[in-house]
Design a protein around this motif. Structure first.
Motif, PDB file in Angstrom:
ATOM      1  N   GLY A 186       8.202  11.500  -3.069  1.00 54.06           N
ATOM      2  CA  GLY A 186       9.606  11.911  -3.100  1.00 54.06           C
ATOM      3  C   GLY A 186       9.857  13.279  -2.503  1.00 54.06           C
ATOM      4  O   GLY A 186      10.902  13.875  -2.717  1.00 54.06           O
ATOM      5  N   GLN A 187       8.896  13.782  -1.756  1.00 49.44           N
ATOM      6  CA  GLN A 187       9.049  15.084  -1.104  1.00 49.44           C
ATOM      7  C   GLN A 187       9.465  14.847   0.344  1.00 49.44           C
ATOM      8  O   GLN A 187       8.692  15.042   1.268  1.00 49.44           O
ATOM      9  N   GLY A 188      10.687  14.391   0.494  1.00 53.79           N
ATOM     10  CA  GLY A 188      11.196  14.033   1.811  1.00 53.79           C
ATOM     11  C   GLY A 188      11.277  12.530   1.951  1.00 53.79           C
ATOM     12  O   GLY A 188      10.797  11.781   1.097  1.00 53.79           O
ATOM     13  N   ALA A 189      11.897  12.098   3.013  1.00 52.87           N
ATOM     14  CA  ALA A 189      12.071  10.676   3.285  1.00 52.87           C
ATOM     15  C   ALA A 189      11.877  10.443   4.778  1.00 52.87           C
ATOM     16  O   ALA A 189      12.096  11.345   5.587  1.00 52.87           O
ATOM     17  N   PRO A 190      11.483   9.232   5.141  1.00 50.71           N
ATOM     18  CA  PRO A 190      11.271   8.962   6.566  1.00 50.71           C
ATOM     19  C   PRO A 190      12.571   9.001   7.358  1.00 50.71           C
ATOM     20  O   PRO A 190      13.637   8.663   6.830  1.00 50.71           O
ATOM     21  N   ASP A 202       9.391   4.990  -4.602  1.00 47.49           N
ATOM     22  CA  ASP A 202       8.742   3.937  -5.382  1.00 47.49           C
ATOM     23  C   ASP A 202       8.532   2.687  -4.536  1.00 47.49           C
ATOM     24  O   ASP A 202       7.493   2.017  -4.637  1.00 47.49           O
ATOM     25  N   LYS A 203       9.514   2.362  -3.705  1.00 45.66           N
ATOM     26  CA  LYS A 203       9.381   1.193  -2.822  1.00 45.66           C
ATOM     27  C   LYS A 203       8.264   1.393  -1.818  1.00 45.66           C
ATOM     28  O   LYS A 203       7.484   0.482  -1.560  1.00 45.66           O
ATOM     29  N   LEU A 204       8.200   2.584  -1.228  1.00 45.66           N
ATOM     30  CA  LEU A 204       7.159   2.843  -0.235  1.00 45.66           C
ATOM     31  C   LEU A 204       5.771   2.682  -0.835  1.00 45.66           C
ATOM     32  O   LEU A 204       4.884   2.083  -0.222  1.00 45.66           O
ATOM     33  N   LEU A 205       5.580   3.180  -2.042  1.00 45.49           N
ATOM     34  CA  LEU A 205       4.289   3.059  -2.711  1.00 45.49           C
ATOM     35  C   LEU A 205       3.990   1.595  -3.026  1.00 45.49           C
ATOM     36  O   LEU A 205       2.894   1.101  -2.732  1.00 45.49           O
TER      37      LEU A 205
END
Length: 153
Positions: free
Chosen positions: A37-41, A4-7
């Motif tokens: 939400g399909q993975g994270a950096p 949500d933060k990334l978006l």
């Protein structure tokens, strides 16, 4: 959650997924996957994203830090807000055309893009008469700040 933060941060920056991907050296699909939400950096990519969006890595990774932004970027003269750092304030804001306020927050810092505030949020657990108080940190988009009033003013 980080997705949500990334978006929210990408929308606040006015960048497309492709522009973010090029800026940090990944594919557009990778950025899309993170936002869904399909993975994270990875840590190095998260650090690049934090720099790109003008937040700290802790702000990005910490689930107790929320982002309040309508995505409307604007240039503001923020020197007046800096006088409130360290004080208890009420911050009024517009988020997606809805008014909101955070009452009794401590203003932790001001940057070109964000007000960083800390406040206590009270909530009750289902089936329990106890009220739990949790300290929340929020990044409020400076473009969305409608008012700020120091407590006791």
């Amino acid at each position: 959650m980080i997705k949500d933060k990334l978006l929210a941060l990408r929308k606040r920056s006015g960048m497309s997924q492709q522009e973010v991907a090029v800026a940090i050296g990944v594919t557009r699909q990778t950025v899309s996957n993170w936002e869904q939400g399909q993975g994270a950096p990875s840590l190095d990519k998260a650090a690049e994203l934090a720099r790109l969006y003008g937040v700290t890595l802790d702000d990005l990774a910490n689930d107790e830090v929320s982002v309040v932004s309508s995505g409307r970027a604007t240039c503001r003269d923020l020197h007046v807000l800096e006088r409130f750092v360290g004080k208890r304030v009420t911050v009024g804001f517009m988020d997606d055309d809805e008014r909101g306020a955070i009452v009794g927050a401590e203003l932790l810092g001001v940057t070109e893009n964000w007000l960083r505030v800390s406040y206590a949020q009270k909530s009750a657990r289902f089936g329990s008469p106890k009220v739990v108080e949790q300290e929340i940190v929020a990044l409020i988009d400076t473009a969305d700040v409608a008012s700020i009033v120091a407590e006791g003013a």
